[in-house]
Design an enzyme around this catalytic site. Sequence first.
Site, PDB file in Angstrom:
ATOM      1  N   LYS A 510       0.859  -1.174   0.000  1.00 30.32           N
ATOM      2  CA  LYS A 510       0.000   0.000   0.000  1.00 30.32           C
ATOM      3  C   LYS A 510       0.897   1.227   0.000  1.00 30.32           C
ATOM      4  CE  LYS A 510      -3.884   2.140   2.498  1.00 30.32           C
ATOM      5  NZ  LYS A 510      -4.789   2.150   1.352  1.00 30.32           N
ATOM      6  N   GLY A 511       0.628   2.168  -0.908  1.00 28.28           N
ATOM      7  CA  GLY A 511       1.425   3.382  -1.002  1.00 28.28           C
ATOM      8  C   GLY A 511       0.561   4.611  -1.098  1.00 28.28           C
ATOM      9  N   GLY A 512       1.209   5.732  -1.460  1.00 31.25           N
ATOM     10  CA  GLY A 512       0.471   6.979  -1.568  1.00 31.25           C
ATOM     11  C   GLY A 512      -0.573   6.952  -2.659  1.00 31.25           C
ATOM     12  N   ASP A 626      11.543  10.999  -5.989  1.00 26.50           N
ATOM     13  CA  ASP A 626      11.117  10.259  -4.797  1.00 26.50           C
ATOM     14  C   ASP A 626      11.948   8.992  -4.635  1.00 26.50           C
ATOM     15  OD1 ASP A 626       9.650   9.840  -2.509  1.00 26.50           O
ATOM     16  OD2 ASP A 626       7.988   8.851  -3.525  1.00 26.50           O
TER      17      ASP A 626
END
Length: 846
Positions: A510-512, A626
């Site tokens: 799960k990420g942004g 990033d």
Amino acid sequence: MAKLHIHGVHAPGFILFFVSLQYPLLLLALSSAYTTQTSYFINCGSRESQNYSNRSFVGDTGSDSISFTKQGTSAQSSSQFSSVSPIYDTARIFRNPSSQYVLDVINKGTHIVRLHFFPFASKGNLSEAVFNVSVKGLTLLSNFQIPSRTNSPVVEEFLLSINSNKFILYFSPQGSSFAFINALEVLLVPHGVVPDSAPRVGISGKNSSNYSGIPSQVLRTVYRINVGGNEVTPVDDSFLRSWDPDDNYIYLPNAAKNTTSYVGNLNYQYGLDRYLASEQVYRSAKVMDKSAWGLYPNTTWNFKVSANARHLVRAHFCEIIGLSLNTVHFNLYIYENFTEPIDPYGINGIQRPPAPFHYDYVIQPGSSGLVNISIGLLNANATTEQLAYLNGLEIMEIIGSWNSRFVPSGGDNQNKHIGLIIGLVSGSIVFLCIFVSAAIFIRKHRKPKRTEISVWSPLPALGRGNSYCKLTEQSTHGSIVPNFHLGLKIPLPEIHFATNNFDPKLLIGKGGFGNVYRGTLRDGTKVAVKRSELGSGQGFLEFQTEITILSKIRHCHLVSLIGYCAEQSEMILVFEFMEKGSLRDHLYNSDFPYLPWKQRLEICIGAAQGLDYLHRGAAGGIIHRDIKSTNILLDENYVAKVADFGLSKSGPLDQSQTHVTTGVKGTFGYLDPEYFKTLQLTKKSDVYSFGVVLLEVLCARPAIDPSLPREQANLADWGIMCIQKGTIEQIVDPVLAGEINPNSLRKYGEVAEKCLQEEDEERPSMGDVLWDLEYALQLQQTTVKREMYDDSTTDGSSILTLSTMRKLPSLSEDAVEEDGVAAKGEDSSMMSTSGVFYQMKRDEAR
């Protein structure tokens, strides 16, 4: 005692393995009054009989009543006790190309055939077996293999009509592999279990004609679902079938609810009805939730099946939820284009509920490979007494017809058949030679065709499995798919197919942007599927950026974009699947084994190559923005690939150009301090972030750890302080103690320190970083052990001598080109050494 006869015939070039089973009928302790007429339950590869789920499996070896001449070998589990059942502790192994089980058939008709597989631990690895299973003229399982991580048995079930005195099951190992089976079941079922015909239903709706001749076809069970209920085991089913709950297949769970189990009597209308499904299936149901009618007008179940293959679908109903007689009327939908009104009383003549009934259809899903089945109300103005329900679903693939009347010869006629087989083989060889010659002739004379990319044809992952790759995989002049908006688009049904409707069991991160799921495309390609969610930190701009950038670049150290989906408010990205997860997963707070220092260096080098390509070789130049350890992923060979380009900036980049941003984007702990203060983004911002990653790799701790003392909480600040004090060895991951060459450690620390300079002008380019990391790797691999503070030029002379450098061409800033990708915007001093180093690597590769 059940009798079992095993016979064998040896012929030149092949071995025939016959197992003829002849024994009295087994009276099954079933939940219904039906007793099977023909039943075989075989414990393969065993001398013992074992009881399992209300049937006795008879061993196929070791009895006085068993004789054999040639047979497959048996295998025994190395575990003392099976975690499943004793029938899975043994297996029959086949290594001959034409191994067979031959069963005497007492009663002709439709039979259920079940093949049990479980790759238990033994002297050999059963999960390596690759084989076909077939009957005369039809393959049941092709290139079949059981995954090594399977924790439960795999049971393949078929329904087929046997109209001869013998039933032969062929096991054919593929290549140099072998075949195996743990247990075998064959049992007769009543006439009518398989319908003579059924309405045809396609994606566009119902066809005008029925599909006939179903009993002559072989059916393979794909799904058997107890809708609204729990798992049903073979003990509670007339034909010893298993029924799975529907939880993994319902599209919107909130649209319906399970009923409580019905305990009254079931009023079967016809004698056959009581055998079509377990009673447990008819005693529970999924009922549309009245409170959700406004939000969910239908309740839908989705299933993955073989594309373009016909399937027999059976929907089971039983009126256990009606408020009063003749009140429950609703619709059954297939693909939303076919509607079947369900009127339990008017259509089926049911006078006294609850009475089980069913509907059969032959469905062809097309290329989507998806079957959608729904229930819904008759109209939008539903009354409180209108309900819709479903009790069970079965989906069986129609895999073809076979010669069920074939009877094997025996006794005096065997030699005749051997001669016939040899003749057929010889003729086949002659035919094959003619066919190959014709194919070669056609190939030489045909005109080449231009390959076209289909609407959602996945792009291949171009990883080479090593730390160096050529950059010719994508030039700077455009996308590998010119019109990527078409070439990379994947329909939403394909996404549902790949992820089993976003099965929570396939959630891997799960990420942004949202959740990440593991998936498998129809061609077997493993993928990672990133699905956006409402309220996530990233949105359409990030989605569009990642598609735009990744459609232009292709490099073995950058994660490849396979496709995307933008339908029904969904934003989904599909990438190549990285088997080993993120770099961070292997550094701390995980159960993965530790990475040796040499492997850590190779991973850093691979990531640096990917970033260097982004800065210098990619179209116009790209700033990742990033970089962090969770965005460096590892494939099955631990090859590093940079991922997650949602925040990236693209455009012409050189030493003098920057991007002025309106807001700082990135991850706290990795952010370039100068970018944070000035909002001026350069490619040296990526270099700073990469420096933090280098310290993570060395120290095996997060970039920010508030639980540590203040001076140690920020990894970048703490690492620079230790490097400058000469105490870098004190911050090394303890598991690496004594493993790192001191000179390699010193060089590595210098690289990290340079990357983490406050001013971006003082930081090296990624080309410099890459060169220094390769140099640190060479220092690690050298056999000469030197003192901690030996001069680096002396230390490196054994690796890169002056005479070696003089043999290489002189390379200037304008002349250097990376396999067709011009390297612009670097210092000429750096380019001379970096270019030399790259040239050496290419020479080594040759």
